[in-house]
Design an enzyme around this catalytic site. Structure first.
Site, mmCIF file in Angstrom:
data_model
loop_
_atom_site.group_PDB
_atom_site.id
_atom_site.type_symbol
_atom_site.label_atom_id
_atom_site.label_comp_id
_atom_site.label_asym_id
_atom_site.label_seq_id
_atom_site.Cartn_x
_atom_site.Cartn_y
_atom_site.Cartn_z
ATOM 1 N N ALA A 194 47.225 12.690 90.957
ATOM 2 C CA ALA A 194 48.600 12.699 90.440
ATOM 3 C C ALA A 194 48.772 11.935 89.140
ATOM 4 O O ALA A 194 49.836 11.997 88.528
ATOM 5 C CB ALA A 194 49.547 12.120 91.496
ATOM 6 N N ARG A 233 45.127 7.768 78.478
ATOM 7 C CA ARG A 233 44.030 7.491 77.546
ATOM 8 C C ARG A 233 43.308 8.750 77.078
ATOM 9 O O ARG A 233 42.577 8.724 76.092
ATOM 10 C CB ARG A 233 43.038 6.512 78.191
ATOM 11 N N ASN A 245 38.019 8.447 82.026
ATOM 12 C CA ASN A 245 39.394 8.060 81.689
ATOM 13 C C ASN A 245 39.799 8.415 80.264
ATOM 14 O O ASN A 245 40.981 8.400 79.932
ATOM 15 C CB ASN A 245 39.559 6.546 81.896
#
Length: 482
Positions: free
Chosen positions: A15, A20, A233
């Site tokens: 979710a 980034r 990420n």
């Protein structure tokens, strides 16, 4: 029901926004080796034999759910981002309750976690009779991760998040991967998680303490390779994950009998099937639902997508195939382009700078040079001369051409579709066909040659000054004609 045959349910948390990544695409949909990251987690769950798989969506929920539609997963929405504990609760709510089922928590942004590792985790959890097992790893510097805090006897006592940890706790090298395996009590205990912490969030890590408070057995299973739980990420992490998975894929193919002289240059998606004694030269890219049978060679810098290459096919350098089926013993390229709908029979030759689209070529057809074959069926042993064009588009609609077996098409011919050319017909070089050609006939469709004597001297002589500047060799020739 025994420990080893309890059903397994999997909740995948997907979710998060992933700021980034700096992308309008949800973080978990960024692809790694041909699959969105979240699809790797779904595949892993399926490989483990999960009974149910729930994907918790939030940011970009519609896109994530659309990407996974048809995979058999169930979706749960986390409308507000209130932490991992809250997301887990949404996922539990979408599971069909079944007594005794274990629950595994995975993440949509950790594509490197192997099914083999999770199978070891599952086996260890059940062999020990554990109620809650956390997957951990060790790093010299575990900054950014929650830390595993053990008691004086080495038993897992609690998990502390980085932002809540003391200086002493931050020095701990054993970190929490975020992957948990727990028994059916998770449904009730997860409702007791509170947000009484520095972040004001509902931490899934608090489940460990709630299990301990119940007197349940809590264990840790330590990863041999902590890199498996590395999250992607940002774009740099995405590239790192891609590199690792690509290396795993190429190594698996080489172990299975595929020759890849420079594996660091080859890109193979996880969905591709490659047979034994296949050779993949440097720079090859294999994508989608491609299947390559035994003894095939794919030449340097070729790209093959959603195609089938049967036994002993040779794809020469710099060829591009998409949605094509290549019969046994055929060769393609170099610098050929085979577009969707192309089917080649056995022993077909497609040479340099030949393009096909929605074309069916029977066995033994040869098209050696500089041709465009679109919306056409060509019979066995037909020869297509250099520069041949099947003109399939009239500006509004596409039309189909039928060419029989044993036809000879001379160089630089144009077949204006829709056309039918009978077996053993002969088309003279330079013809532009606007009528059908009967079986065994020769078609000549070109203007009669006419030579005009002295034309060059009269024409260029009138432009001599410009010719002198731009074409001095022609000016010299004109002087010699005087």
């Amino acid at each position: 029901m025994t420990e080893q045959n309890r059903p397994l349910d999997v909740v995948i948390l997907a979710a998060g926004q992933g700021t980034r990544m700096k992308s309008s695409l949800p973080k978990v949909l960024h692809p790694v080796a041909g699959r969105p990251m979240v699809a790797w987690a779904v595949k892993t769950a399926r490989d483990l034999g999960a009974r149910q798989v729930v994907v918790v969506t939030g940011h970009g929920a519609e896109q994530v759910e659309a990407a996974l539609r048809g995979t058999g997963v169930v979706f749960a929405r986390q409308a507000q981002q209130l932490g991992t504990g809250h997301a887990f609760l949404q996922g539990l709510g979408a599971l069909d309750a079944q007594a005794g089922a274990d629950v595994l928590v995975l993440y949509g942004d950790t594509p490197l976690l192997r099914p083999e590792t999770l199978r070891e985790l599952l086996d260890d959890h059940r062999a020990r009779g554990s109620a809650f097992t956390v997957l951990t790893g060790e790093l010299p510097d575990a900054t950014g991760y929650g830390r595993i805090i053990r008691d004086a006897h080495g038993r897992v006592e609690r998990i502390v998040e980085q932002k809540d940890a003391t200086a002493e706790e931050r020095a701990v090298q054993e970190f929490n991967s975020g992957v948990y395996l727990m028994d059916a009590r998770a449904r009730d205990l997860a409702r007791r998680i509170t947000n009484d912490n520095a972040g004001g969030e509902y931490y899934l890590t608090d489940l460990l303490g709630l299990y301990r408070a119940e007197g349940a057995d809590v264990q840790a299973f330590k990863l041999a390779d902590p890199g498996e739980v590395m999250g992607a990420n940002d774009r740099s992490g995405l590239a790192d994950a891609e590199s690792i998975i690509r290396r795993r894929i190429t190594q698996a193919h080489m172990r299975a009998g595929v020759t890849i002289p420079m594996p660091e240059t080859v890109y193979i998606e996880d969905t591709v099937q490659v047979g034994r004694d296949v050779t993949l030269e440097p720079g090859v890219i294999l994508r989608g639902q491609t299947r390559i049978d035994e003894g095939v060679t794919v030449g340097a810098y070729s790209v093959v997508t959603d195609s089938v290459l049967e036994r002993s096919v040779k794809i020469k350098a710099h060829s591009v195939l998409e949605g094509a089926q290549i019969g046994a013993g055929s060769d393609v390229g170099p610098f050929a382009r085979l577009r969707p709908g192309t089917t080649l029979g056995e022993q077909v030759h497609i040479g340099n700078f030949v393009e096909t689209k929605n074309a069916q070529l029977a066995s033994g057809v040869k098209a050696g040079h500089l041709a465009y074959l679109g919306d056409v069926t060509i019979g066995a042993e037909t020869n297509v001369g250099a520069g041949t064009i099947v003109a399939n588009f009239d500006g509004v609609n596409k039309h189909r051409t039928q060419i029989g077996a044993g036809v000879f098409i001379g160089s630089n011919s144009t077949l204006i579709a829709p056309r039918a050319v009978g077996d053993a017909a002969f088309i003279a070089a330079g013809s532009a066909l606007h009528d059908d050609v009967p079986e065994g006939a020769m078609a000549v469709a070109r203007g009669k040659q006419r030579n005009i004597e002295g034309w060059s001297r009269r024409y260029w002589g009138g432009l001599r000054e410009k010719v002198q500047v731009k074409l001095p060799w022609l000016a010299g020739w004109l002087d010699r004609q005087r």
